[in-house]
Motif scaffolding. Structure first.
Motif, PDB file in Angstrom:
ATOM      1  N   GLU A   1       0.828  -1.201   0.000  1.00 61.29           N
ATOM      2  CA  GLU A   1       0.000   0.000   0.000  1.00 61.29           C
ATOM      3  C   GLU A   1       0.870   1.262   0.000  1.00 61.29           C
ATOM      4  O   GLU A   1       0.604   2.202  -0.738  1.00 61.29           O
ATOM      5  CB  GLU A   1      -0.948  -0.019   1.210  1.00 61.29           C
ATOM      6  CG  GLU A   1      -1.752   1.250   1.459  1.00 61.29           C
ATOM      7  CD  GLU A   1      -2.726   1.636   0.335  1.00 61.29           C
ATOM      8  OE1 GLU A   1      -3.085   0.756  -0.483  1.00 61.29           O
ATOM      9  OE2 GLU A   1      -3.125   2.818   0.279  1.00 61.29           O
ATOM     10  N   ARG A   2       1.929   1.241   0.814  1.00 66.26           N
ATOM     11  CA  ARG A   2       2.783   2.437   0.871  1.00 66.26           C
ATOM     12  C   ARG A   2       3.469   2.659  -0.479  1.00 66.26           C
ATOM     13  O   ARG A   2       3.623   3.804  -0.917  1.00 66.26           O
ATOM     14  CB  ARG A   2       3.811   2.308   2.001  1.00 66.26           C
ATOM     15  CG  ARG A   2       3.163   2.521   3.368  1.00 66.26           C
ATOM     16  CD  ARG A   2       4.176   2.448   4.493  1.00 66.26           C
ATOM     17  NE  ARG A   2       3.516   2.557   5.789  1.00 66.26           N
ATOM     18  CZ  ARG A   2       4.005   2.074   6.918  1.00 66.26           C
ATOM     19  NH1 ARG A   2       5.165   1.426   6.917  1.00 66.26           N
ATOM     20  NH2 ARG A   2       3.349   2.218   8.049  1.00 66.26           N
ATOM     21  N   ALA A   3       3.878   1.572  -1.114  1.00 69.82           N
ATOM     22  CA  ALA A   3       4.513   1.707  -2.433  1.00 69.82           C
ATOM     23  C   ALA A   3       3.511   2.286  -3.431  1.00 69.82           C
ATOM     24  O   ALA A   3       3.856   3.152  -4.251  1.00 69.82           O
ATOM     25  CB  ALA A   3       5.017   0.347  -2.912  1.00 69.82           C
ATOM     26  N   ALA A   4       2.265   1.841  -3.336  1.00 70.35           N
ATOM     27  CA  ALA A   4       1.225   2.347  -4.238  1.00 70.35           C
ATOM     28  C   ALA A   4       0.974   3.832  -3.974  1.00 70.35           C
ATOM     29  O   ALA A   4       0.771   4.610  -4.907  1.00 70.35           O
ATOM     30  CB  ALA A   4      -0.057   1.535  -4.060  1.00 70.35           C
ATOM     31  N   ARG A   5       1.004   4.245  -2.716  1.00 71.66           N
ATOM     32  CA  ARG A   5       0.803   5.669  -2.381  1.00 71.66           C
ATOM     33  C   ARG A   5       1.936   6.518  -2.962  1.00 71.66           C
ATOM     34  O   ARG A   5       1.693   7.586  -3.515  1.00 71.66           O
ATOM     35  CB  ARG A   5       0.715   5.848  -0.859  1.00 71.66           C
ATOM     36  CG  ARG A   5      -0.578   5.284  -0.286  1.00 71.66           C
ATOM     37  CD  ARG A   5      -0.642   5.391   1.230  1.00 71.66           C
ATOM     38  NE  ARG A   5      -1.844   4.693   1.719  1.00 71.66           N
ATOM     39  CZ  ARG A   5      -2.225   4.659   2.985  1.00 71.66           C
ATOM     40  NH1 ARG A   5      -1.516   5.268   3.908  1.00 71.66           N
ATOM     41  NH2 ARG A   5      -3.317   4.011   3.341  1.00 71.66           N
ATOM     42  N   ARG A   6       3.156   5.996  -2.815  1.00 71.56           N
ATOM     43  CA  ARG A   6       4.301   6.733  -3.376  1.00 71.56           C
ATOM     44  C   ARG A   6       4.159   6.843  -4.891  1.00 71.56           C
ATOM     45  O   ARG A   6       4.377   7.903  -5.483  1.00 71.56           O
ATOM     46  CB  ARG A   6       5.610   6.009  -3.021  1.00 71.56           C
ATOM     47  CG  ARG A   6       6.117   6.341  -1.618  1.00 71.56           C
ATOM     48  CD  ARG A   6       7.570   5.891  -1.456  1.00 71.56           C
ATOM     49  NE  ARG A   6       7.759   4.466  -1.702  1.00 71.56           N
ATOM     50  CZ  ARG A   6       7.596   3.518  -0.764  1.00 71.56           C
ATOM     51  NH1 ARG A   6       7.248   3.851   0.462  1.00 71.56           N
ATOM     52  NH2 ARG A   6       7.777   2.249  -1.069  1.00 71.56           N
ATOM     53  N   ALA A   7       3.752   5.745  -5.511  1.00 69.66           N
ATOM     54  CA  ALA A   7       3.618   5.751  -6.976  1.00 69.66           C
ATOM     55  C   ALA A   7       2.568   6.768  -7.415  1.00 69.66           C
ATOM     56  O   ALA A   7       2.773   7.507  -8.389  1.00 69.66           O
ATOM     57  CB  ALA A   7       3.246   4.349  -7.461  1.00 69.66           C
ATOM     58  N   LEU A   8       1.456   6.840  -6.671  1.00 67.03           N
ATOM     59  CA  LEU A   8       0.391   7.797  -7.010  1.00 67.03           C
ATOM     60  C   LEU A   8       0.904   9.226  -6.931  1.00 67.03           C
ATOM     61  O   LEU A   8       0.619  10.054  -7.791  1.00 67.03           O
ATOM     62  CB  LEU A   8      -0.791   7.640  -6.043  1.00 67.03           C
ATOM     63  CG  LEU A   8      -1.797   6.535  -6.327  1.00 67.03           C
ATOM     64  CD1 LEU A   8      -2.834   6.482  -5.216  1.00 67.03           C
ATOM     65  CD2 LEU A   8      -2.492   6.759  -7.675  1.00 67.03           C
ATOM     66  N   LEU A   9       1.659   9.504  -5.861  1.00 70.74           N
ATOM     67  CA  LEU A   9       2.171  10.863  -5.658  1.00 70.74           C
ATOM     68  C   LEU A   9       3.200  11.229  -6.721  1.00 70.74           C
ATOM     69  O   LEU A   9       3.209  12.361  -7.217  1.00 70.74           O
ATOM     70  CB  LEU A   9       2.803  10.979  -4.264  1.00 70.74           C
ATOM     71  CG  LEU A   9       1.794  11.167  -3.127  1.00 70.74           C
ATOM     72  CD1 LEU A   9       2.461  10.996  -1.778  1.00 70.74           C
ATOM     73  CD2 LEU A   9       1.160  12.557  -3.228  1.00 70.74           C
ATOM     74  N   GLU A  10       4.061  10.285  -7.051  1.00 67.73           N
ATOM     75  CA  GLU A  10       5.085  10.560  -8.061  1.00 67.73           C
ATOM     76  C   GLU A  10       4.453  10.755  -9.434  1.00 67.73           C
ATOM     77  O   GLU A  10       4.853  11.608 -10.209  1.00 67.73           O
ATOM     78  CB  GLU A  10       6.095   9.411  -8.120  1.00 67.73           C
ATOM     79  CG  GLU A  10       7.131   9.497  -7.003  1.00 67.73           C
ATOM     80  CD  GLU A  10       7.859   8.187  -6.790  1.00 67.73           C
ATOM     81  OE1 GLU A  10       7.870   7.345  -7.712  1.00 67.73           O
ATOM     82  OE2 GLU A  10       8.397   8.001  -5.673  1.00 67.73           O
ATOM     83  N   ARG A  11       3.437   9.966  -9.694  1.00 69.64           N
ATOM     84  CA  ARG A  11       2.831   9.997 -11.016  1.00 69.64           C
ATOM     85  C   ARG A  11       2.044  11.283 -11.243  1.00 69.64           C
ATOM     86  O   ARG A  11       2.188  11.945 -12.243  1.00 69.64           O
ATOM     87  CB  ARG A  11       1.908   8.784 -11.164  1.00 69.64           C
ATOM     88  CG  ARG A  11       1.484   8.517 -12.590  1.00 69.64           C
ATOM     89  CD  ARG A  11       0.530   7.371 -12.665  1.00 69.64           C
ATOM     90  NE  ARG A  11       1.141   6.109 -12.253  1.00 69.64           N
ATOM     91  CZ  ARG A  11       0.471   4.960 -12.169  1.00 69.64           C
ATOM     92  NH1 ARG A  11      -0.808   4.925 -12.442  1.00 69.64           N
ATOM     93  NH2 ARG A  11       1.073   3.872 -11.814  1.00 69.64           N
ATOM     94  N   ASP A  12       1.176  11.636 -10.268  1.00 70.06           N
ATOM     95  CA  ASP A  12       0.284  12.767 -10.488  1.00 70.06           C
ATOM     96  C   ASP A  12      -0.283  13.245  -9.149  1.00 70.06           C
ATOM     97  O   ASP A  12      -1.415  12.909  -8.780  1.00 70.06           O
ATOM     98  CB  ASP A  12      -0.842  12.317 -11.430  1.00 70.06           C
ATOM     99  CG  ASP A  12      -1.660  13.489 -11.938  1.00 70.06           C
ATOM    100  OD1 ASP A  12      -1.447  14.615 -11.434  1.00 70.06           O
ATOM    101  OD2 ASP A  12      -2.502  13.287 -12.822  1.00 70.06           O
TER     102      ASP A  12
END
Lengths: 187, 376
Positions: B279-290
């Motif tokens: 979940e934390r990796a997914a949150r980071r990915a969301l923030l980095e992406r957009d």
């Protein structure tokens, strides 16, 4: 047309083909003469047998023989009712259906079959005894597989001294329920 | 009881009907059921891993020797079981007092309230037979009597803190064992009505908040991991309930062949952290992406909750989940995580009916007003 007895005028009920020294002969006898010639052994046969069985209550002409269904003497559950409900009826079901429930539990638990962990203080002795029995059972299987029969006999004696049959050792358990009181369950 | 009579000063539900306290563990029977143990005061340290874990729960199943299991027992036998457990000595988390609720004699709305607070299960709300629940004064522990098993001991805590919960649970189990004789088999362990629960009789679970995995459509990762690890994935209120919003309960299924503490420690330090890491990796990915899209999603949810006039439960959970993602990632600072978690409980139908006096089920306007006021 009904064939008559070779020895009297009664209807023949026993028909045999006898081969003696390569010579085939047919005999037709009534029951009485068949017994006399030793072709049938006296006792309830044919209709007489059916009557005898009916008298003993072993056979009913209308119903097929019924198979006895094993039920838990404490709560009346059968393995079928346990399977249907997905629930056992009482703690003692686990003793009465140990084998059946054991394989069901084994499948559900990914192969595990023996409890590890906490136990009530009152079951401590049982748990220790079960652990010792399991250890001895393993040793017994090992000894048998290595054909060390003298050692196996000694282990068997120790298992028997612990209570229960040595043959139970292969079930890897001591099927006692901690502190059970057979008569205590209420209707 | 009118709503004004039944609400305590802080607007939280007061004592349900059918409540009694036991003599040996006296409690102030007039005291209201206070805010759930799942809700902290806003100024306290957040519980461990609260960004992804709403709550931790441990349950032990126990049955009394000499009685049929609940499904086979007659009503008099079930009443006898309730009496026996009521006269037992409770310890551990109950040291501060035992509050007994006779569930059979309790009004449906109050039963639902206990269910929403995770103190009783859904089947326990709807059953007809004699049954009761003991609740500790801080609501961290409850003991359901005559659920599927004679006793279901349960402990709850916010965030991920299963090891600490387990220690208190074992203290309770050991104390109860002094006055109750539990059915136990050396091979099968603690005997339970359902043969698949035998052994330790333990169910360890965590309520996970996985909004980013859902947004990235990576929930199948969770499902696959759960399958590999022999876990059950359930909904917001546990067994037999659907997932609400982005909340998922994961729990162990294997109860035999491993000790309780092994199961708890693996769950606490290996299994749940794996889901948290996803979940934390997914949150980071969301923030980095957009990051702007994510912020928009969070603040639109806040806008809706602050201005809506009608709000269903599903919508409330959905938008609160977005606020929770914002608070947990630091993108939303004006609404604390603790307030969001409290709202997740208080927007439930029975809580809302108790707090606002609205009718059970006809509560969309009351929910909207309640949430608007809370987020003002």
């Amino acid at each position: 047309m009904q064939r008559l007895c070779d020895c009297c005028s009664n209807p023949a009920t026993v028909h045999e083909t006898l081969v003696e020294n390569g010579v085939k002969t047919e005999v037709h006898l009534c029951a009485e003469h068949a017994v006399e010639r030793g072709l049938i052994v006296p006792g309830p046969h044919g209709p007489a047998l059916v009557v005898a069985k009916l008298l003993q209550g072993q056979l009913s002409a209308q119903q097929p023989a019924r198979r006895a269904v094993k039920t838990c003497p404490t709560c009346g559950s059968s393995m079928q009712s346990i399977r249907e409900a997905g629930l056992a009826g009482c703690p003692l079901c686990y003793r009465h259906f140990e084998e059946e429930l054991g394989s069901l539990i084994n499948r559900a638990q990914g192969g595990a079959s023996v409890h590890v962990g906490r136990h009530p203080a009152h079951a401590a002795e049982l748990v220790d005894r079960a652990a010792l029995r399991n250890k001895l059972a393993r040793e017994l299987r090992e000894a048998v597989s290595r054909e060390e029969y003298e050692r196996a006999a000694k282990i068997r004696d120790r298992l028997q001294a612990l209570g229960g049959q040595a043959s139970d050792a292969f079930a890897e358990s001591d099927s006692t329920i901690a502190g059970e009181h057979e008569g205590e369950a209420q209707p | 009881m009118t709503p004004s009579e039944s609400s305590s000063a802080d607007g939280l539900p007061s004592q349900p009907s059918g409540v009694a306290s036991t003599d040996h563990a006296r409690t102030n029977s007039g005291a209201p059921l206070h805010a759930s143990r799942l809700v902290r005061a806003d100024d306290t340290q957040p519980p461990p891993d609260a960004d992804c874990v709403l709550s931790s729960r441990i349950r032990l199943a126990r049955n009394l020797l000499g009685f049929h299991f609940v499904n086979k027992a007659s009503p008099p036998m079930l009443s006898d079981i309730v009496h026996r457990v009521q006269s037992a000595r409770f310890g551990g988390p109950f040291a501060g007092g035992v509050r007994w609720v006779n569930v059979q004699a309790t009004a449906p709305a109050d039963r639902l309230l206990l269910f929403e607070r995770n103190l009783i299960s859904r089947p326990f709300v709807e059953a007809q037979h004699p049954r009761g629940v003991a609740i500790s004064s801080d609501e961290s522990a409850s003991v359901m009597v005559n659920e599927e098993d004679h006793l279901r001991l349960q402990m709850l805590a916010p965030g991920l803190q299963l090891v600490a919960l387990a220690e208190r649970m074992f203290a309770l189990d050991a104390e109860l064992e002094h006055s109750l004789e539990f059915a136990f088999h050396p091979r099968f362990g603690y005997l339970t009505a359902c043969p698949t629960n035998v052994g330790t009789g333990i169910r360890v679970s965590a309520m996970l908040h996985l909004p980013a995995l859902r947004l990235l459509e990576e929930l199948d990762k969770v499902q696959r991991a759960a399958k590999d690890l022999h876990l059950a994935v359930r909904g917001f209120h546990g067994e037999g309930t659907d997932a609400l919003g982005d909340f998922f309960q994961v729990s162990n299924q294997v109860t035999l062949g491993r000790s309780e503490i092994d199961i708890v420690e693996e769950f606490n330090s290996v299994i749940v952290p794996r889901f948290i890491a996803y979940e934390r990796a997914a949150r980071r990915a969301l923030l980095e992406r957009d990051a702007a899209s994510l912020d928009d999603r969070i603040y639109r949810a806040l806008g809706i909750l602050r201005t809506c006039r009608l709000l269903t439960l599903d919508e409330a959970i959905k938008f609160l989940s977005r606020l929770r993602l914002g608070a947990a990632t630091g993108r939303l600072t004006e609404v604390p995580l603790a307030l969001i978690d409290r709202l997740l409980l208080e927007v439930q139908p029975a809580h809302l009916a108790r707090t606002t006096g609205c009718e059970l089920g006809a509560d969309r306007a009351a929910r909207a007003e309640f949430v608007r006021r809370s987020l003002r």
